[in-house]
Design an enzyme around this catalytic site. Structure first.
Site, PDB file in Angstrom:
ATOM      1  N   SER A 148      73.976 142.117  85.581  1.00  0.00           N
ATOM      2  CA  SER A 148      75.375 141.752  85.771  1.00  0.00           C
ATOM      3  C   SER A 148      75.990 142.534  86.923  1.00  0.00           C
ATOM      4  O   SER A 148      75.631 143.687  87.171  1.00  0.00           O
ATOM      5  CB  SER A 148      76.158 142.055  84.491  1.00  0.00           C
ATOM      6  OG  SER A 148      77.549 141.979  84.710  1.00  0.00           O
ATOM      7  N   TYR A 181      79.367 147.007  77.863  1.00  0.00           N
ATOM      8  CA  TYR A 181      78.563 145.875  78.332  1.00  0.00           C
ATOM      9  C   TYR A 181      77.851 146.232  79.630  1.00  0.00           C
ATOM     10  O   TYR A 181      76.638 146.041  79.768  1.00  0.00           O
ATOM     11  CB  TYR A 181      79.463 144.651  78.533  1.00  0.00           C
ATOM     12  CG  TYR A 181      78.772 143.516  79.255  1.00  0.00           C
ATOM     13  CD1 TYR A 181      77.769 142.780  78.633  1.00  0.00           C
ATOM     14  CD2 TYR A 181      79.104 143.191  80.568  1.00  0.00           C
ATOM     15  CE1 TYR A 181      77.119 141.749  79.294  1.00  0.00           C
ATOM     16  CE2 TYR A 181      78.470 142.164  81.237  1.00  0.00           C
ATOM     17  CZ  TYR A 181      77.480 141.444  80.594  1.00  0.00           C
ATOM     18  OH  TYR A 181      76.832 140.427  81.264  1.00  0.00           O
TER      19      TYR A 181
END
Length: 326
Positions: free
Chosen positions: A130, A157
């Protein structure tokens, strides 16, 4: 006959699109997803229903953290290529549900790598990382490049995604199988995720409800259309690094767009404007993202084709059709 490709997260947004692209070019695909209730399961089931009648596609409803189950699936089907896209997504959700990220992103990634390292003749693991690993860095005039340190995540995350990269780095060196981590930048389009801003804005505007604009609207994102993302995933899969090598590659549009500009473009696409309530930045959010995709371009010829206006027009048409809105 080539061995099947395992694609995790096939009930998810990117996994669904990637599996279809691989099927279209004649591959056999084994899909895995636990179809959790992070967002509406009806949308996930609807994505899965688009595979009905595809004899080259088989689906296994299982959790990627089931290490024994994943290993058996890889072993019994003689899988030598894996596209690992299943994960617990969402920055804000990680604030209240941290252990979901430990199980899916950390234990799940480890289970996939363990299965790959024991697979005979294993060729390539491509997995989802990501852009959040870059942290809240100033955008400046240049894109984020893969070689810069990613040592300051601002959400759990992001920390789990960076951890997956480090785990893969060690496994590539230890066990000698090629791996590629793809740092995704804000993926959008038809069949997208309801927790994403553009999706939620569409729902509220069409319902006549006000939308909450975080960061006072002073944020920017490198919005990347789903078809362009799949181009990059498949291109990376087809160009494995050397044995024992691990690499990370940005995969984005390389044209960051301000949040207010995105909202205006979305309003034109759906034919309706909405009331906006300005809110401060939320914990875990970053100010801007901007992908330098020169490495992926050099490797695969990757070049995004769908600009934001066209992409949001396509999304708006899909949304109205899917939810039966005239």
């Amino acid at each position: 006959m080539t061995s099947p490709i395992l694609v995790t997260g096939t009930a998810g947004f990117i996994g669904h699109a990637t599996a279809h692209r691989l099927l279209e070019r004649g591959e056999t695909v084994i899909g895995v997803d636990n179809v959790n209730d992070y967002y509406e399961t009806s949308l996930k089931e609807a994505r899965l229903s688009t595979f009905n009648g595809r004899r080259e596609f088989s689906f296994h409803r299982m959790d990627i953290s089931d290490a024994e189950g994943i290993a058996a699936l890889v072993r019994e089907n003689k899988v030598t290529r894996v596209v690992h896209l299943a994960a617990q997504a969402g920055v804000r959700y990680s604030i209240d549900n941290p252990f979901a990220y430990e199980k899916s992103n950390l234990a799940g990634h480890l289970a996939i790598m363990e299965a790959c390292r024991h697979a005979e003749g294993f060729g390539h693991l491509v997995y989802a990382s990501s852009s959040s690993v870059y942290g809240d860095k100033p955008m400046g005039g240049q894109g984020f490049v893969e070689d810069e340190p990613a040592t300051n995540p601002v959400s759990l995350y992001a920390a789990t995604k960076r951890s997956c990269e480090l785990m893969s780095q060690s496994y590539a060196k230890l066990y000698g199988f090629p791996q590629t981590g793809l740092r995704f930048f804000t993926v959008y389009g038809p069949w997208g995720r309801p927790d994403m801003a553009y999706f939620g804005f569409t729902k509220k505007i069409l319902n006549g409800e006000p939308i909450e604009v975080y960061g006072e609207g002073k944020m920017a994102r490198d919005f990347t259309y789903i078809d362009d993302i799949v181009d990059g995933i498949v291109g990376a899969l087809d160009n494995a690094p050397d044995k024992g090598e691990h690499r990370v590659l940005n995969i984005g549009d390389s044209h960051p767009v301000g949040l207010m500009e995105m909202i205006e473009t979305l309003e034109r696409a759906i034919g309706k404007s909405g009331e906006k309530i300005m809110r401060p930045m939320q914990p875990g959010d970053v100010t801007a993202t901007y992908a330098d995709v020169s490495k992926l371009n050099a490797l695969t010829g990757y070049k995004p084709k769908v600009m934001l206006e066209e992409g949001l027009n396509r999304f708006a048409r899909w949304y109205k059709d899917y939810y039966n809105i005239a």
